[in-house]
Design an enzyme around this catalytic site. Structure first.
Site, mmCIF file in Angstrom:
data_model
loop_
_atom_site.group_PDB
_atom_site.id
_atom_site.type_symbol
_atom_site.label_atom_id
_atom_site.label_comp_id
_atom_site.label_asym_id
_atom_site.label_seq_id
_atom_site.Cartn_x
_atom_site.Cartn_y
_atom_site.Cartn_z
ATOM 1 N N GLU A 177 0.801 -1.226 0.000
ATOM 2 C CA GLU A 177 0.000 0.000 0.000
ATOM 3 C C GLU A 177 0.832 1.273 0.000
ATOM 4 O O GLU A 177 0.310 2.346 0.315
ATOM 5 C CB GLU A 177 -0.969 0.027 1.204
ATOM 6 C CG GLU A 177 -1.893 -1.191 1.243
ATOM 7 C CD GLU A 177 -3.025 -1.060 2.257
ATOM 8 O OE1 GLU A 177 -3.698 -0.026 2.285
ATOM 9 O OE2 GLU A 177 -3.237 -2.028 3.027
ATOM 10 N N HIS A 201 -2.749 -1.793 17.122
ATOM 11 C CA HIS A 201 -1.537 -1.005 16.889
ATOM 12 C C HIS A 201 -2.059 0.419 16.829
ATOM 13 O O HIS A 201 -2.996 0.698 16.054
ATOM 14 C CB HIS A 201 -0.872 -1.414 15.568
ATOM 15 C CG HIS A 201 0.290 -0.537 15.203
ATOM 16 N ND1 HIS A 201 1.594 -0.898 15.434
ATOM 17 C CD2 HIS A 201 0.341 0.701 14.645
ATOM 18 C CE1 HIS A 201 2.399 0.075 15.029
ATOM 19 N NE2 HIS A 201 1.657 1.061 14.545
ATOM 20 N N HIS A 210 -3.549 3.804 16.224
ATOM 21 C CA HIS A 210 -3.904 4.545 15.013
ATOM 22 C C HIS A 210 -5.021 5.511 15.355
ATOM 23 O O HIS A 210 -5.746 5.323 16.331
ATOM 24 C CB HIS A 210 -4.341 3.575 13.901
ATOM 25 C CG HIS A 210 -5.523 2.732 14.256
ATOM 26 N ND1 HIS A 210 -5.433 1.615 15.072
ATOM 27 C CD2 HIS A 210 -6.824 2.838 13.930
ATOM 28 C CE1 HIS A 210 -6.625 1.081 15.209
ATOM 29 N NE2 HIS A 210 -7.493 1.812 14.538
#
Lengths: 318, 318
Positions: free
Chosen positions: B150, B240, B242
Site C-alpha cells: 500500500e 496497533h 492509530h
C-alpha cells in the site's frame, strides 16, 4: 392562494438549502406567488410489513438493471412499486409562507472544531451562558420542574431538591418504537449550568443520578440496563443540567457524536482523576480547568460572537 | 443457474437480517435454487443535478397526497418519477451464493453497553489483546509501515521511529468528495496497543502527533484545520495505535459516536489531569486505571468470551 397541492405545483425553485445523501433528504428554497416557501423531501424507508415482496416484479422491483457482476457479488439499479396513497416513495413537507428563521433552520451550516480553553470560558463563554440564563429564559424548564407545564408527560420523578430529577420523553421520540427510545433527564437542582460547573464534589450526585435513571428507565420499559446509552452535551442547548438517555441501537447522528456528546460515565471518570489530583495537591480542580474541544455551527451565537472573531484575530463582541 | 436477473426474481424470502429506517436500507436473507443468497437494498439519494424539477408532475412528484395541514406547515406523501436506467429509485446488491460469514456480516447485532473496569482489563481483556497481536496478526500493519504494501496510497509520512506516522486514506473514502474525507494515521512506534497503554509520559508524543497530522492534512487538501475531527476508537479494530481523521461535516454514524469514539483532544486532557495527580501523589496513573464504558456487539469476541459470561455471572472463557 390556491390549495396546498396547487401551491406546491407552482413552487419556483431558487436554491438547495441542504442535502443529506446518507439519509436521503433534500431541502429546497423557492417562492410561491412571490412569497418564500421551503420544501423538504425525504425518501421513505422500506416497508417492514412486506419484505418478502421486495423482489417481485409487481409489488417490489418493477424494473431491474444489472450494473456489474464480480464472482458472487452483483449490483443492480431498479425501480420500485409506489402509490401516493398507501406505498409512498417520498414524504414532502412544505412551509409556506416561511420566514428567515425557517430558512436558517433548514440551511446547511458550515461547522468548525473549536478549542475552548479555561481562559476563553472564563472571559467570554461564561458571559454568553449568563445571557442565556437570565431574564426568564429558563422559565420553561422551571415550569416543567414545578409541574406547571408538561406534567402529563412525566415518566418518573425523584422529588429530592438536591439529588432528584424529572424523566420525560424527548420530542423526537414516537413513544412506541423501543429501538428509537429517547428520554431527557432534567435535574431539580438549579446550580449547574453545564458540565463546566462540575468538580469532584459532584461525584456522589452523578453516581446517584446514573443508578436511579438506569433503574427507572429499565423498569418502566422492561429494558435491560445495558441497552441504554447516557450522555450529556457540551455546549448544551440550554443551561440547566440535563442528560440524554437513548436506546443503544438508535443512530443519533451528530447528537451522539464526539465533539458534541460526552458519556456520563466518562464525566464521572474524569472527576475521579481530578479527585486524586486535588487531594494530593490541595489545589481545587474541575471541568472549568480543561480545554474543551467541540463542534460549532456558524449560526451558533458562540461562533458569531466568540470563536469566529477569535479565529480571525479579532476581539469577541460578547 | 440463470442470469443474475433471473436469479434475483426467483429469490425465496426467509427473514430480514437488518433494517435501517434512517438510511433507508434493508438486508434480506433467502434462497435461490436452494442456496443461500443475501439481497441488500438501499433507496437512492435525491439527484443533486436537477433539484429544480422536484415539484414537477412529470419529472419530480408524479403524484401527491396531502396528509395534514397546520397553519403554514403542510405534510404530503407522494410518488416520484423513476427509471432503472437513468433515475433509479433503489440500488440492489445480491450476494449469491453466500456463506455464513456473509450472513453474519449483514445481520443486525444486538449491542450492549459494557463497563470495562481496570480489573476486567487486567484479568481478561489484556489476554484477548495479546491473542490479537501475536502470530503475525499485525503483519499487514507492519507491511504498510515498511512500505511493503500500500505504499502507493501514502499521503504523508513522518519517518521518525518514535514520533512518526503514516497517513493514508481509509477504504471508505472515495478520495474525491472533501466533505466525506476519511483518513487513517498509523504510528511508527509499535509499543502502544490501545489508549489503555497511555500515561502522562505520552503527552508530548500525542501533542506532536496532533499538530503534525493537522498540518499535513490541511496542507495536502487545502482545508482549514478546524474542519478536521480527530478521534480514536476503544475498542479499536486492531491493536496497533492509530487515529481517525474525518471531515467535520461527514456523518460517521456509530464510528464517531460516544461509546466507540473518543476525541484525541479529550485523551490529552485526561492525561494532563493524570499528570497533576501523579506528580502530587507520586503514584503512577494511566488509562489502565480508568473504567472504560463502551458499546459491544454480541458477535464481538469480547462479548462472547468476556462480557457476555460476566453479565450472566459466569467465568469468562478467554
Amino acid at each position: 392562494m390556491g390549495t396546498p397541492e396547487e401551491n406546491i405545483r407552482s413552487f419556483k425553485f431558487e436554491r438547495v438549502l441542504n442535502q443529506d445523501t446518507g439519509r436521503k433528504t433534500l431541502n429546497l428554497l423557492g417562492t410561491i406567488d412571490g412569497q418564500y416557501a421551503i420544501i423538504t423531501a425525504e425518501k421513505t424507508a422500506f416497508s417492514a410489513t412486506s419484505p418478502a415482496t421486495l423482489v417481485s416484479p409487481d409489488q417490489g422491483l418493477t424494473a431491474l438493471n444489472l450494473l456489474q457482476k464480480n464472482d458472487i457479488y452483483h449490483w443492480f439499479m431498479g425501480t420500485i412499486a409506489q402509490s401516493a396513497a398507501d406505498n409512498a416513495a417520498v414524504k414532502v413537507n412544505m412551509i409556506y409562507p416561511c420566514t428567515d428563521v425557517h430558512i436558517k433552520k433548514y440551511s446547511a451550516q458550515q461547522l468548525h472544531m473549536v478549542v475552548e480553553t479555561p481562559e476563553i470560558y472564563d472571559k467570554y463563554v461564561l458571559k454568553y451562558i449568563k445571557q442565556k440564563t437570565e431574564g426568564g429564559r429558563l422559565n420553561w424548564v422551571y415550569n416543567i420542574l414545578s409541574h406547571k407545564e408538561e406534567s402529563e408527560k412525566i415518566i418518573f420523578e425523584d422529588e429530592d431538591p438536591k439529588m432528584g430529577f424529572i424523566l420525560l420523553p424527548d420530542l423526537k421520540w414516537d413513544l412506541v418504537t423501543m429501538t428509537t427510545l429517547y428520554l431527557s433527564v432534567i435535574v431539580h437542582r438549579t446550580d449547574i449550568r453545564s458540565i463546566r460547573d462540575f468538580t469532584p464534589a459532584h461525584i456522589p450526585f452523578l453516581n446517584g443520578l446514573r443508578t436511579k435513571v438506569l433503574n427507572a428507565v429499565s423498569e418502566k420499559y422492561s429494558l435491560s440496563r445495558d441497552f441504554l446509552k447516557i450522555y450529556v452535551h457540551y455546549q448544551p442547548s440550554y443551561y440547566h443540567f440535563h442528560i440524554h438517555v437513548v436506546h443503544i441501537s438508535h443512530d443519533m447522528g451528530a447528537s451522539a457524536s464526539v465533539g458534541k456528546a460526552i458519556l456520563l460515565d466518562e464525566v464521572i471518570q474524569v472527576l475521579e482523576v481530578m479527585k486524586i489530583a486535588q487531594s494530593a495537591s490541595g489545589k481545587e480542580l474541575g471541568y472549568k480547568d480543561l480545554d474543551m474541544t467541540y463542534t460549532l455551527g456558524e449560526e451558533h451565537d458562540l461562533w458569531k460572537k466568540v470563536f469566529g472573531p477569535l479565529s480571525s484575530g479579532a476581539e469577541p463582541t460578547i
